[in-house]
Design an enzyme around this catalytic site. Structure first.
Site, PDB file in Angstrom:
ATOM      1  N   HIS A 252       8.889   9.993 -28.269  1.00 40.56           N
ATOM      2  CA  HIS A 252       7.830  10.797 -27.711  1.00 40.56           C
ATOM      3  C   HIS A 252       8.361  12.305 -27.835  1.00 40.56           C
ATOM      4  O   HIS A 252       7.393  13.103 -28.328  1.00 40.56           O
ATOM      5  CB  HIS A 252       7.639  10.501 -26.180  1.00 40.56           C
TER       6      HIS A 252
ATOM      7  N   ARG B 209       0.958  -1.291   0.041  1.00 41.37           N
ATOM      8  CA  ARG B 209       0.151  -0.010   0.143  1.00 41.37           C
ATOM      9  C   ARG B 209       0.740   1.188   0.033  1.00 41.37           C
ATOM     10  O   ARG B 209       0.211   2.314   0.442  1.00 41.37           O
ATOM     11  CB  ARG B 209      -1.122  -0.076   1.265  1.00 41.37           C
TER      12      ARG B 209
ATOM     13  N   HIS C 195       0.824  12.930 -29.162  1.00 44.19           N
ATOM     14  CA  HIS C 195       0.332  11.558 -28.840  1.00 44.19           C
ATOM     15  C   HIS C 195      -0.424  10.997 -30.029  1.00 44.19           C
ATOM     16  O   HIS C 195      -0.248   9.766 -30.317  1.00 44.19           O
ATOM     17  CB  HIS C 195      -0.579  11.773 -27.679  1.00 44.19           C
TER      18      HIS C 195
ATOM     19  N   LYS D 290       8.649  22.989 -13.894  1.00 43.06           N
ATOM     20  CA  LYS D 290       7.845  21.928 -13.570  1.00 43.06           C
ATOM     21  C   LYS D 290       7.341  21.957 -12.165  1.00 43.06           C
ATOM     22  O   LYS D 290       6.197  21.745 -11.777  1.00 43.06           O
ATOM     23  CB  LYS D 290       8.261  20.588 -13.789  1.00 43.06           C
TER      24      LYS D 290
ATOM     25  N   GLU E 211      -3.521  17.972 -11.673  1.00 40.27           N
ATOM     26  CA  GLU E 211      -4.190  18.360 -12.796  1.00 40.27           C
ATOM     27  C   GLU E 211      -5.448  18.742 -13.023  1.00 40.27           C
ATOM     28  O   GLU E 211      -6.143  18.046 -13.653  1.00 40.27           O
ATOM     29  CB  GLU E 211      -3.729  17.311 -13.897  1.00 40.27           C
TER      30      GLU E 211
END
Ligand SMILES: NC(=O)c1ccc[n+]([C@@H]2O[C@H](COP(=O)([O-])OP(=O)(O)OC[C@H]3O[C@@H](n4cnc5c(N)ncnc54)[C@H](O)[C@@H]3O)[C@@H](O)[C@H]2O)c1
Ligand SMILES: [Zn+2]
Length: 380
Positions: free
Chosen positions: A274, A130, A260, A235, A245
């Site tokens: 990418h 967890r 993408h 960032k 987000e």
């Protein structure tokens, strides 16, 4: 009198997330300080390093040596390089190995590699018992300026990229700029697209600095460190404002909706990395912004000129095999964009430009306008 040379040019960027705040340590040879930093952060900890075959060949021994010097017990798990490891099978392999290595709740996983290893090891750490903490040691430029910062971890589903994952922040990021010396020039260049992105989306002065200093960023040395630190600061600031987000973090997707779709149209293959898709996508986003009258065409041309100057692809026709096989028609690209998880109820969300250095989130972009724009681009 001579001024002594500064021995260490380490830069630390703080990711201000309250009780989950952490440091990004950037500099040449900072990897050697990993063990001491981990020991200071977590006395008595055990670690397991997750890496890929290529990175292991170059950097595993140095990583293990740094941990050993601080008397930290460690083991390692090596996966195949490439996106093929960011799968259920890759996750199973890493998770089972972490359990076998007896990594407990208070231990640490060390992700040593590019974005694939960071996303995979970070997600394995997020779900192991967890949640076990992890350290990012990003080894690609893309990972140093983007994927190792901000806590997005995950794997791909056969139905789409990054569809399974968790927000799990690292407790430390060690970005050694010297490890980038073994990265292929094409991979370095692809990562540079994300560096340029920070300038285009939020910092005109940084973009102008890159226009003047890009050659030194590619060479290494202090210009490279400055570019990486500035990117990480950008960032970190956005992530601190909007970790999950729900708002501003979407600005980081500049160039990514188009990018993408192009990656998907080329089967996520070596035809288009990418960062290369992001470069073309950023130029398309700028040109689309110009077609909507948001910026003058000269601003779009400026973005394109800089990316082309460093050798990044900027046109659809720059994609390998485009002339022979074509790519996809505008409708197919639209369908790929509609599958993107950033799309809601048929309307497209785009990150568009108000100027070079200021991006905005445009919700409810009319699909027909995008389709017409793409149709035009596919003809050129
Ligand atoms: N979590 C995020 O926020 C986030 C953001 C952007 C991208 N990503 C993910 O990151 C991944 C792409 O990352 P990437 O471009 O780093 O790809 P990658 O991890 O596949 O690395 C690219 C290649 O470079 C090699 N490599 C890495 N470091 C090296 C070094 N120092 N020397 C020699 N070879 C080295 C790797 O073995 C690999 O073959 C994608 O899966 C993407 O979805 C995640
Ligand atoms: Zn990206």
């Amino acid at each position: 009198m001579t001024v002594p040379l500064k021995r260490s040019d380490t830069t630390t960027v703080d990711v201000a997330l309250g009780d989950r705040a952490y440091d990004i340590v950037i500099g040449r040879n900072v990897l050697s300080s990993l063990g001491a930093r981990v020991a200071a952060l977590r006395p008595g900890v055990r670690t397991a390093i997750v890496t890929d075959k290529t990175v292991a060949r170059h950097w595993l021994a140095a990583t293990e040596a740094s941990l050993a010097a601080a008397a930290i017990p460690t083991s390692h798990i090596i996966v195949d390089e490439g996106e093929g490891s960011k799968t259920y099978a890759g996750l199973e392999k890493v998770s089972e190995a972490l359990i076998a290595a007896k990594i407990e709740r208070n231990d640490l996983v060390v992700a040593l590699g590019g974005g694939v290893v960071g996303d995979l090891a970070g997600f394995a750490a997020a779900i192991l018992r967890r949640g076990v903490d992890f350290v990012q040691v990003p080894t690609s430029l893309l990972a140093q300026v983007d994927s190792s910062v901000g806590g997005k971890t995950g794997i791909n589903s056969p139905q789409g990229k990054n569809l399974l994952g968790a927000f799990h922040q690292p407790v430390l990021v060690i970005a050694d700029t010297a490890v980038l010396d073994t990265l292929s020039p094409r991979q370095f260049r692809a990562g540079y697209a994300e560096v340029a992105k920070y300038g285009v989306l939020g910092d005109e002065a940084f973009f102008a600095w890159l226009e003047a200093n890009h050659a030194d960023v590619f060479k290494g040395g202090s210009a490279r460190e400055h570019a990486i630190a500035t990117s990480c600061r950008a960032k970190a600031a956005i992530v601190a404002r909007d970790e999950r987000e729900t708002g501003d973090r979407a600005l980081l997707n500049l160039g990514h909706t188009f990018g993408h779709a192009l990656e998907a149209a080329t089967g996520f293959s070596d035809r288009l990395f990418h960062g290369e898709g992001v470069a073309i996508g950023m130029v398309l986003a700028a040109q689309f912004s110009a077609s909507l009258g948001m910026i003058p065409p000269s601003d779009a041309a400026r973005v394109e000129r800089h990316l082309a100057e460093v050798g990044l692809p900027t046109h659809l026709k720059d994609i390998a095999g485009f002339a022979q096989e074509g790519l996809a028609d505008a409708d197919a690209l639209m369908a790929l964009m509609a599958q993107d998880k950033k799309v809601r109820r048929g309307k497209l969300t785009f990150i568009l430009l108000e100027t070079v250095g200021r991006a905005v989130i445009a919700k409810d972009v009319e699909p027909a306008r995008v389709r017409d724009f793409l149709q035009g681009k596919l003809k050129v």
